[in-house]
Design a protein around this motif. Structure first.
Motif, PDB file in Angstrom:
ATOM      1  N   LEU A   1       2.044  11.060 -13.353  1.00 59.88           N
ATOM      2  CA  LEU A   1       2.196  10.600 -11.971  1.00 59.88           C
ATOM      3  C   LEU A   1       1.866   9.115 -11.866  1.00 59.88           C
ATOM      4  CD1 LEU A   1       2.740  11.147  -8.986  1.00 59.88           C
ATOM      5  CD2 LEU A   1       0.337  11.832  -8.755  1.00 59.88           C
ATOM      6  N   ASP A   2       0.801   8.676 -12.541  1.00 60.15           N
ATOM      7  CA  ASP A   2       0.441   7.264 -12.505  1.00 60.15           C
ATOM      8  C   ASP A   2       1.571   6.396 -13.056  1.00 60.15           C
ATOM      9  OD1 ASP A   2      -2.004   7.827 -11.391  1.00 60.15           O
ATOM     10  OD2 ASP A   2      -3.117   7.688 -13.272  1.00 60.15           O
ATOM     11  N   GLY A   3       2.276   6.898 -14.061  1.00 66.45           N
ATOM     12  CA  GLY A   3       3.413   6.161 -14.595  1.00 66.45           C
ATOM     13  C   GLY A   3       4.526   6.008 -13.564  1.00 66.45           C
ATOM     14  N   LEU A   4       4.760   7.069 -12.794  1.00 62.78           N
ATOM     15  CA  LEU A   4       5.767   7.011 -11.731  1.00 62.78           C
ATOM     16  C   LEU A   4       5.342   6.036 -10.639  1.00 62.78           C
ATOM     17  CD1 LEU A   4       6.638  10.805 -11.445  1.00 62.78           C
ATOM     18  CD2 LEU A   4       8.142   9.000 -12.306  1.00 62.78           C
ATOM     19  N   TYR A   5       4.054   6.058 -10.298  1.00 63.12           N
ATOM     20  CA  TYR A   5       3.554   5.117  -9.294  1.00 63.12           C
ATOM     21  C   TYR A   5       3.749   3.673  -9.756  1.00 63.12           C
ATOM     22  CZ  TYR A   5       1.111   8.470  -6.218  1.00 63.12           C
ATOM     23  OH  TYR A   5       0.799   9.455  -5.316  1.00 63.12           O
ATOM     24  N   ASP A   6       3.421   3.401 -11.005  1.00 67.16           N
ATOM     25  CA  ASP A   6       3.527   2.034 -11.497  1.00 67.16           C
ATOM     26  C   ASP A   6       4.976   1.569 -11.530  1.00 67.16           C
ATOM     27  OD1 ASP A   6       1.959  -0.234 -12.661  1.00 67.16           O
ATOM     28  OD2 ASP A   6       3.368   0.071 -14.309  1.00 67.16           O
ATOM     29  N   GLU A   7       5.893   2.457 -11.900  1.00 64.81           N
ATOM     30  CA  GLU A   7       7.304   2.093 -11.904  1.00 64.81           C
ATOM     31  C   GLU A   7       7.803   1.839 -10.483  1.00 64.81           C
ATOM     32  OE1 GLU A   7      10.984   0.953 -12.731  1.00 64.81           O
ATOM     33  OE2 GLU A   7       9.311   1.169 -14.149  1.00 64.81           O
ATOM     34  N   ALA A   8       7.353   2.654  -9.525  1.00 60.70           N
ATOM     35  CA  ALA A   8       7.745   2.449  -8.125  1.00 60.70           C
ATOM     36  C   ALA A   8       7.212   1.116  -7.605  1.00 60.70           C
ATOM     37  CB  ALA A   8       7.229   3.600  -7.264  1.00 60.70           C
ATOM     38  N   LEU A   9       5.987   0.796  -7.990  1.00 60.74           N
ATOM     39  CA  LEU A   9       5.384  -0.467  -7.586  1.00 60.74           C
ATOM     40  C   LEU A   9       6.142  -1.640  -8.182  1.00 60.74           C
ATOM     41  CD1 LEU A   9       2.963  -1.765  -6.143  1.00 60.74           C
ATOM     42  CD2 LEU A   9       1.652  -1.474  -8.254  1.00 60.74           C
ATOM     43  N   ARG A  10       6.440  -1.560  -9.472  1.00 64.00           N
ATOM     44  CA  ARG A  10       7.175  -2.623 -10.151  1.00 64.00           C
ATOM     45  C   ARG A  10       8.565  -2.820  -9.516  1.00 64.00           C
ATOM     46  NH1 ARG A  10       6.426  -4.109 -15.384  1.00 64.00           N
ATOM     47  NH2 ARG A  10       5.327  -2.132 -15.765  1.00 64.00           N
ATOM     48  N   ASP A  11       9.257  -1.715  -9.258  1.00 62.29           N
ATOM     49  CA  ASP A  11      10.604  -1.805  -8.699  1.00 62.29           C
ATOM     50  C   ASP A  11      10.583  -2.368  -7.282  1.00 62.29           C
ATOM     51  OD1 ASP A  11      13.572  -0.997  -8.826  1.00 62.29           O
ATOM     52  OD2 ASP A  11      12.875   0.023  -7.005  1.00 62.29           O
ATOM     53  N   THR A  12       9.617  -1.935  -6.486  1.00 60.09           N
ATOM     54  CA  THR A  12       9.533  -2.403  -5.099  1.00 60.09           C
ATOM     55  C   THR A  12       9.288  -3.900  -5.039  1.00 60.09           C
ATOM     56  OG1 THR A  12       8.723  -0.255  -4.336  1.00 60.09           O
ATOM     57  CG2 THR A  12       8.281  -2.157  -2.928  1.00 60.09           C
ATOM     58  N   ILE A  13       8.310  -4.374  -5.781  1.00 56.35           N
ATOM     59  CA  ILE A  13       7.995  -5.800  -5.763  1.00 56.35           C
ATOM     60  C   ILE A  13       9.133  -6.610  -6.375  1.00 56.35           C
ATOM     61  CG2 ILE A  13       6.443  -7.539  -6.733  1.00 56.35           C
ATOM     62  CD1 ILE A  13       4.186  -5.484  -6.389  1.00 56.35           C
ATOM     63  N   GLY A  14       9.719  -6.108  -7.461  1.00 61.98           N
ATOM     64  CA  GLY A  14      10.828  -6.815  -8.088  1.00 61.98           C
ATOM     65  C   GLY A  14      12.025  -6.938  -7.167  1.00 61.98           C
ATOM     66  N   THR A  15      12.307  -5.870  -6.427  1.00 57.96           N
ATOM     67  CA  THR A  15      13.452  -5.923  -5.512  1.00 57.96           C
ATOM     68  C   THR A  15      13.186  -6.888  -4.368  1.00 57.96           C
ATOM     69  OG1 THR A  15      14.034  -3.636  -6.068  1.00 57.96           O
ATOM     70  CG2 THR A  15      14.984  -4.559  -4.057  1.00 57.96           C
ATOM     71  N   LEU A  16      11.983  -6.841  -3.786  1.00 57.40           N
ATOM     72  CA  LEU A  16      11.654  -7.777  -2.710  1.00 57.40           C
ATOM     73  C   LEU A  16      11.780  -9.219  -3.185  1.00 57.40           C
ATOM     74  CD1 LEU A  16       8.555  -5.986  -1.106  1.00 57.40           C
ATOM     75  CD2 LEU A  16      10.799  -6.296  -0.051  1.00 57.40           C
ATOM     76  N   GLU A  17      11.309  -9.498  -4.388  1.00 54.03           N
ATOM     77  CA  GLU A  17      11.427 -10.860  -4.916  1.00 54.03           C
ATOM     78  C   GLU A  17      12.888 -11.234  -5.155  1.00 54.03           C
ATOM     79  OE1 GLU A  17       8.943 -11.799  -8.193  1.00 54.03           O
ATOM     80  OE2 GLU A  17       7.079 -11.406  -7.106  1.00 54.03           O
ATOM     81  N   SER A  18      13.690 -10.286  -5.628  1.00 54.57           N
ATOM     82  CA  SER A  18      15.098 -10.588  -5.888  1.00 54.57           C
ATOM     83  C   SER A  18      15.857 -10.892  -4.605  1.00 54.57           C
ATOM     84  CB  SER A  18      15.761  -9.414  -6.620  1.00 54.57           C
ATOM     85  OG  SER A  18      15.974  -8.307  -5.750  1.00 54.57           O
ATOM     86  N   LEU A  19      15.370 -10.361  -3.482  1.00 57.10           N
ATOM     87  CA  LEU A  19      15.988 -10.641  -2.184  1.00 57.10           C
ATOM     88  C   LEU A  19      15.569 -11.998  -1.630  1.00 57.10           C
ATOM     89  CD1 LEU A  19      15.583  -7.127  -0.492  1.00 57.10           C
ATOM     90  CD2 LEU A  19      17.642  -8.096  -1.537  1.00 57.10           C
ATOM     91  N   GLY A  20      14.634 -12.635  -2.287  1.00 54.22           N
ATOM     92  CA  GLY A  20      14.165 -13.942  -1.842  1.00 54.22           C
ATOM     93  C   GLY A  20      12.965 -13.889  -0.931  1.00 54.22           C
ATOM     94  N   SER A  21      12.251 -12.762  -0.910  1.00 46.80           N
ATOM     95  CA  SER A  21      11.092 -12.649  -0.034  1.00 46.80           C
ATOM     96  C   SER A  21       9.996 -13.604  -0.492  1.00 46.80           C
ATOM     97  CB  SER A  21      10.568 -11.213  -0.038  1.00 46.80           C
ATOM     98  OG  SER A  21       9.542 -11.054   0.922  1.00 46.80           O
ATOM     99  N   PRO A  22       9.582 -14.541   0.354  1.00 48.40           N
ATOM    100  CA  PRO A  22       8.562 -15.508  -0.065  1.00 48.40           C
ATOM    101  C   PRO A  22       7.168 -14.905  -0.169  1.00 48.40           C
ATOM    102  CG  PRO A  22       9.143 -15.864   2.224  1.00 48.40           C
ATOM    103  CD  PRO A  22      10.085 -14.814   1.705  1.00 48.40           C
ATOM    104  N   VAL A  23       6.968 -13.764   0.490  1.00 51.32           N
ATOM    105  CA  VAL A  23       5.724 -12.998   0.434  1.00 51.32           C
ATOM    106  C   VAL A  23       6.112 -11.532   0.261  1.00 51.32           C
ATOM    107  CG1 VAL A  23       3.664 -12.279   1.721  1.00 51.32           C
ATOM    108  CG2 VAL A  23       4.499 -14.630   1.919  1.00 51.32           C
ATOM    109  N   VAL A  24       5.392 -10.804  -0.572  1.00 48.23           N
ATOM    110  CA  VAL A  24       5.728  -9.397  -0.802  1.00 48.23           C
ATOM    111  C   VAL A  24       4.522  -8.526  -0.509  1.00 48.23           C
ATOM    112  CG1 VAL A  24       7.464  -9.965  -2.539  1.00 48.23           C
ATOM    113  CG2 VAL A  24       5.116  -9.458  -3.263  1.00 48.23           C
ATOM    114  N   THR A  25       4.771  -7.220  -0.411  1.00 50.68           N
ATOM    115  CA  THR A  25       3.719  -6.216  -0.358  1.00 50.68           C
ATOM    116  C   THR A  25       3.985  -5.201  -1.474  1.00 50.68           C
ATOM    117  OG1 THR A  25       4.802  -4.561   1.049  1.00 50.68           O
ATOM    118  CG2 THR A  25       3.741  -6.423   2.151  1.00 50.68           C
TER     119      THR A  25
END
Length: 354
Positions: free
Chosen positions: A34-58
């Motif tokens: 489960l922790d592995g799934l959480y970390d992948e979800a976290l990585r994907d969420t932040i990576g996608t926000l950054e790819s959209l040009g978000s100057p600040v992420v959560t």
């Protein structure tokens, strides 16, 4: 310099993560998986926000059970029959009830922030639950041997530690989620409950310096969940004078879903203090239609008719899935709305010459 723009917090969890949470609860996978799934979800969420040009992420609150209950997971002095929050479509959410003292947080947001910063290359903001929301855990008939005053003293200490831990861990800003503010007016039209909420939040915020409070914000919305709200029918102007009496430097104000935004903006302009900045909501997470960048631009320009651009920013009205099991909005739609907010804010910045 462009107008600042920030997400509010939650992003819908992926089907894979939701399935993994269910599998772990049923004993089909272990905590490490489960922790592995959480970390992948976290990585994907932040990576996608950054790819959209978000100057600040959560972190998208990917690893929280909900925006309100994250400090409670694992506590053994709670009962399930706490305050019930009704939504306009008929569904409810129920908080736990504190059954015995003392009250302590089981988790603090500094840990969430440190995990997010491992994946981020831009500033990270951290959402925390306002102490006023957690004050609802204490039962009306009291707890033997543990008074409400003792509880509030403990709550103030824990809320301070939660905020301070996030600031010390390098949060760009710390955002107090205060959705109960507007709801309190429905529960008590006299405003007494709202005033007590503001006073409690200020007990916590007054422990911080002026410089620190400039990095602390307050978010208000009518409580979006499963494409419904709990207090959109409450007159916003009854809340706003009290909202800006909170001793914070930044305010994130739901606006895109308001039927009369000019009336709300006029009230904000009246009550916003000189040391405060306001981020106005320009995308509606409950509306399935994705806003165009042009519509976002026009919403920003409308706000700029009431508020000086140097004290203005943009955000989403609310998180897209404040409760972890909310699947009413897809990740694709959420990210499309985020893109529209970022691009529309840039268009508005160009039009305003900021």
């Amino acid at each position: 310099m462009s107008l600042p723009t920030e997400p509010i917090g939650s992003i819908p969890r992926s089907p894979a993560l939701l399935a993994g949470i269910a599998d772990h609860a049923a004993g089909r996978i272990d905590k490490s998986s489960l922790d592995g799934l959480y970390d992948e979800a976290l990585r994907d969420t932040i990576g996608t926000l950054e790819s959209l040009g978000s100057p600040v992420v959560t972190d998208g609150e990917q690893t929280k059970p909900s925006f309100v209950t994250y400090p409670l997971a694992g506590l053994d002095n709670l009962a399930p029959d706490g305050a019930v929050i009704p939504f306009a479509d008929g569904h409810t959410r129920q908080l736990p009830r504190l059954a015995a003292g003392p009250f302590r947080y089981a988790a603090h947001c500094g840990d969430y922030l440190r995990a997010a910063r491992r994946h981020a290359t831009v500033p990270v903001k951290q959402a925390v639950i306002a102490p006023s929301a957690l004050s609802l855990l204490y039962p009306q008939d009291g707890i033997a041997g543990y008074s409400r005053d003792e509880f509030l003293d403990d709550l103030v200490d824990e809320a301070e530690a939660d905020i301070r831990g996030a600031l010390d861990a390098g949060a760009h800003t710390v955002q107090l989620d205060f959705t109960e503010g507007r709801l309190s007016i429905k529960l008590d039209p006299s405003g007494g409950v709202l005033e007590s909420f503001v006073a409690l939040n200020n007990r916590v915020l007054d422990r911080f310096t002026e410089v620190e409070r400039a990095r602390i914000g307050v978010h208000t919305c009518p409580g979006g969940d499963q494409d419904s709200t709990h207090s959109l029918d409450v007159d916003y102007t009854a809340l706003l004078p009290h909202l800006f009496a909170i001793h914070a430097g930044v305010f994130y104000v739901q606006l895109a879903s308001e039927p009369d935004p000019d009336r709300v903006l006029a009230a904000i302009a009246t009550h916003l203090r000189p040391d405060q900045r306001v981020f106005v909501g320009v995308t509606d997470p409950i509306d399935p239609v994705v806003e165009s960048p042009a519509l976002v631009r026009d919403r920003v320009l409308r706000a700029a008719e009431h508020l000086p651009p140097d004290r203005l920013g943009t955000c989403d009205d609310c998180g897209f899935a404040p409760f972890g099991d909310d699947t009413s909005t897809s990740r694709d739609v959420a990210f499309a709305k985020v893109r529209a907010r970022i691009e529309g804010t840039a268009l508005a910045s160009e039009a305003l010459g900021t």
